[in-house]
Enzyme design. Structure first.
Site, PDB file in Angstrom:
ATOM      1  N   ASP A 141       0.850  -1.193   0.000  1.00  0.00           N
ATOM      2  CA  ASP A 141       0.000   0.000   0.000  1.00  0.00           C
ATOM      3  C   ASP A 141       0.883   1.239   0.000  1.00  0.00           C
ATOM      4  O   ASP A 141       2.012   1.202  -0.490  1.00  0.00           O
ATOM      5  CB  ASP A 141      -0.913  -0.062   1.248  1.00  0.00           C
ATOM      6  CG  ASP A 141      -2.274   0.584   0.994  1.00  0.00           C
ATOM      7  OD1 ASP A 141      -2.287   1.814   0.809  1.00  0.00           O
ATOM      8  OD2 ASP A 141      -3.296  -0.126   0.973  1.00  0.00           O
ATOM      9  N   HIS A 171      -3.761   6.060   3.158  1.00  0.00           N
ATOM     10  CA  HIS A 171      -4.505   4.848   2.804  1.00  0.00           C
ATOM     11  C   HIS A 171      -3.966   3.604   3.530  1.00  0.00           C
ATOM     12  O   HIS A 171      -4.726   2.834   4.126  1.00  0.00           O
ATOM     13  CB  HIS A 171      -4.415   4.684   1.284  1.00  0.00           C
ATOM     14  CG  HIS A 171      -5.343   3.674   0.699  1.00  0.00           C
ATOM     15  ND1 HIS A 171      -4.996   2.357   0.552  1.00  0.00           N
ATOM     16  CD2 HIS A 171      -6.604   3.790   0.206  1.00  0.00           C
ATOM     17  CE1 HIS A 171      -6.002   1.696  -0.017  1.00  0.00           C
ATOM     18  NE2 HIS A 171      -6.993   2.556  -0.233  1.00  0.00           N
ATOM     19  N   ASN A 262     -14.108   0.040  -7.050  1.00  0.00           N
ATOM     20  CA  ASN A 262     -15.196   0.929  -6.622  1.00  0.00           C
ATOM     21  C   ASN A 262     -15.956   1.609  -7.751  1.00  0.00           C
ATOM     22  O   ASN A 262     -16.466   2.706  -7.585  1.00  0.00           O
ATOM     23  CB  ASN A 262     -14.627   2.041  -5.731  1.00  0.00           C
ATOM     24  CG  ASN A 262     -13.962   1.502  -4.491  1.00  0.00           C
ATOM     25  OD1 ASN A 262     -14.306   0.426  -4.027  1.00  0.00           O
ATOM     26  ND2 ASN A 262     -13.021   2.252  -3.962  1.00  0.00           N
ATOM     27  N   SER A 323     -11.357  -1.063  -0.675  1.00  0.00           N
ATOM     28  CA  SER A 323     -10.066  -1.016   0.025  1.00  0.00           C
ATOM     29  C   SER A 323     -10.214  -1.310   1.503  1.00  0.00           C
ATOM     30  O   SER A 323      -9.287  -1.815   2.132  1.00  0.00           O
ATOM     31  CB  SER A 323      -9.454   0.382  -0.087  1.00  0.00           C
ATOM     32  OG  SER A 323      -8.770   0.530  -1.285  1.00  0.00           O
TER      33      SER A 323
END
Ligand code: CA
Ligand code: CA
Length: 471
Positions: A141, A171, A262, A323
Site C-alpha cells: 500500500d 490509505h 469501486n 479497500s
C-alpha cells in the site's frame, strides 16, 4: 531507472469513495496524568487547571488570572485553565485563594468496536481466544505511519523517492488498522489485533504505484514468508506480469486478497485473477455498497462503508471503499490460520468460503461471493465436541395465510436444527429459529416459489418447497 519506470503502468489504490475526513479530534499522546509536583521544566510553560476556593471574588480571581495566559474560564467548576511559567507554579499553589492546581491532561476516547467488527463476528472470535497471533500480513500500500494504536513489525519502501515506509498518503495506515489495530483502551480494534503487519510501500502520496514496485513487494512477501498479502489496489487493465506474480505468491503458500474496485462495474485486477481472493464491499445494512464492483470472481464480501480506522496523522478517520473491505478479509484469514496453523493456503481458502453469512441469492453469487465473512470461534474442547448430524427436511411447510400484501408461512420444528432459512425465488428472505415467517415483500396476483432448509453447525439438510399465488 526512472526512464524504465515511466514505461511501467501505474496502478491506483482502490480508493476511498469519500475520504470524508470525519476526523475525530482525538489527542494521540498517552498524556498521563502527571502529578504537578513532578513537572520541573525550568523556563517552560505548563497547561494547568487552577481551582479557586469557594469564597473567592472576581477581583481576587483576576489577580491570579494575570499570572499566565488564560485558555478557558471554567465557570461550571469555579476554575480557570491557563498556561503558566513553570517557576510560577509553586508560588501560585501557596496563594490563599487557590484550592488546588492540576495539569490540563488529555483524555482519549474509549476504544470503539465498529459495526464492521460486529458484523463479521470479530468480538466473539476474540473472546474465544483468536487474535491472529503468530500470523504475518504484508500490506502492499502507501506505507504505514507510526500510530499509538498500531504496531508495525517491519517493512520496506519500494518507491524510488524515499527509503521510508512511513505513509505519506493515509490509505495504508487506515487499511492496516482494520487488520491489526491494537486491542487496548484507545481508538479502534483490528479484526486480528495480534497479527504482525508489514508495511510494503509501493504506492505514492497520490495513491498510485508502479506495477514493477508492486511486483517487488510481492517478491519480498514470498522471501519473508508472509501468510497473507493485502492489496487494496487495482487496475482495470490485465497484466501478465502481475498475474504471474500473484500466482507465484499463491503457489508459495501465501493467501493473496485484493479489492474488487469501486466503479460499480466488473472486478479489477489483480482481484480478478483466480489465485487472488476478490472482495466486494457491504454497507451497514448488509447490502452491497453502492460503489462496489461485482462479478463471478467475487469470492467473499466484507464491510466497506464508513469504516473508522487509524489515520496517518495519528488519529482516526472514516473511509469507504472495497479497500476497506479487503483488510477485513486479511484479518479473517489470520484468524483462520491461527485456528488451524497446519492448514495450507488452499485449505484456508476453503475455510474462508465456509465461514460466511450467505447474503442475496442462496449460495455463491456475483455480489457477495460465498457471503459476508464471519470470524471463526475456537471451541473450548475441540476433542470433546460431538459430531452433529445435519437436520432433516422441514415437514408441514405450508402457507397458512395468503393475501394481496403478504404471505405467512409455517413449518414444524426439527430437534437438532438451530436455524431455518427460507428463500423466495431463490433469494433469502428469512433466517432464524422461528417456526413462522410473514413475507410482506410480495405483489398481488403473483406466483412465488418458497423453499425452506433447516440448518445447524454441520450444515443444512434438503429443502422443502411450495408454490404460493397471491390474491
Ligand atoms: Ca485500540
Ligand atoms: Ca449468496
Amino acid at each position: 531507472m526512472k526512464n524504465n519506470k515511466k514505461k511501467n503502468r501505474k496502478m491506483n489504490l482502490v480508493n476511498v469513495m469519500a475520504v470524508s475526513a470525519l476526523l475525530l479530534s482525538i489527542p494521540v499522546s498517552t498524556a498521563s496524568a502527571k502529578a504537578i509536583d513532578t513537572v520541573n521544566v525550568v523556563g517552560g510553560k505548563e497547561k494547568l487547571i487552577i481551582n479557586f476556593k469557594d469564597d473567592v471574588n472576581e477581583k481576587e480571581k483576576s489577580q491570579i488570572k494575570r499570572e499566565g495566559k488564560i485558555k478557558r474560564n471554567l465557570e461550571l467548576i469555579n476554575a480557570v485553565s491557563m498556561e503558566i511559567d513553570s517557576e510560577k507554579v509553586e508560588q501560585l499553589k501557596k496563594n490563599p485563594n487557590v484550592k488546588s492546581i492540576e495539569p490540563d491532561i488529555k483524555l482519549n476516547i474509549a476504544q470503539s468496536i465498529g459495526y464492521g467488527q460486529e458484523g463479521v463476528n470479530a468480538p466473539e472470535s476474540w473472546s474465544s481466544g483468536l487474535t491472529g497471533k503468530g500470523t504475518k500480513v504484508a500490506v502492499i500500500d502507501s506505507g504505514v505511519s507510526t500510530h499509538p494504536d498500531l504496531i508495525v513489525s517491519g517493512g520496506q519502501s519500494f518507491v524510488d523517492y524515499t527509503n521510508s515506509y512511513a505513509d505519506d498518503n493515509g490509505h495504508g495506515t487506515h487499511v492496516s488498522g482494520i487488520i491489526s489495530a491494537e486491542n487496548n483502551d484507545i481508538g479502534v480494534v483490528g479484526v486480528a489485533p495480534d497479527s504482525d503487519i508489514f508495511a510494503l510501500k509501493a504506492m505514492d502520496q497520490y495513491g498510485s504505484g508502479y506495477l514493477s514496485d508492486i511486483i517487488e513487494a510481492i517478491d519480498w512477501s514470498v522471501a519473508n514468508n508472509m501468510d497473507v498479502i493485502n492489496m487494496s489496489l487495482g487496475t482495470t487493465q490485465a497484466s501478465s506480469a502481475l498475474k504471474s506474480a500473484v500466482n507465484k505468491a499463491y503457489q508459495n503458500g501465501i493467501l493473496v486478497v485484493a479489492a474488487a474496485g469501486n466503479e460499480s462495474s466488473s472486478v479489477n485486477y489483480p482481484a480478478k485473477y483466480s489465485s487472488v481472493i476478490a472482495v466486494s464491499a457491504t454497507d451497514e445494512n448488509n447490502k452491497l455498497a453502492y460503489f462496489s464492483n461485482y462479478g463471478q470472481e467475487v469470492e467473499v464480501s466484507a464491510p466497506g462503508t464508513n469504516i473508522l480506522s487509524t489515520s496517518s496523522l495519528g488519529d482516526y478517520e472514516n473511509m469507504s471503499g472495497t479497500s476497506m473491505a479487503t483488510p477485513f478479509v486479511a484479518g479473517q484469514l489470520s484468524l483462520l490460520k491461527e485456528l488451524d496453523p497446519t492448514y495450507t493456503a488452499v485449505q484456508l481458502r476453503e475455510e474462508l468460503h465456509k465461514n460466511v453469512l450467505d447474503l442475496g441469492t442462496a449460495g455463491k453469487d456475483k455480489f457477495y461471493g460465498y457471503g459476508l465473512i464471519q470470524a471463526p470461534v475456537k471451541s473450548v474442547n475441540p476433542e470433546e465436541s460431538e459430531v452433529v448430524s445435519t437436520p432433516v427436511t422441514p415437514s408441514n411447510f405450508k402457507a397458512t395465510k395468503v393475501t394481496n400484501r403478504y404471505v405467512t408461512l409455517n413449518w414444524d420444528s426439527i430437534d437438532n436444527a438451530t436455524y431455518y432459512q427460507v428463500t423466495r425465488d431463490n433469494v433469502v428472505v428469512y433466517k432464524g429459529s422461528n417456526l413462522t415467517f410473514t413475507d410482506t415483500s410480495v405483489s398481488r396476483y403473483k406466483t412465488y416459489l418458497y423453499k425452506i432448509v433447516a440448518g445447524n453447525e454441520s450444515g443444512t439438510g434438503d429443502s422443502a418447497s411450495i408454490t404460493v399465488k397471491t390474491r
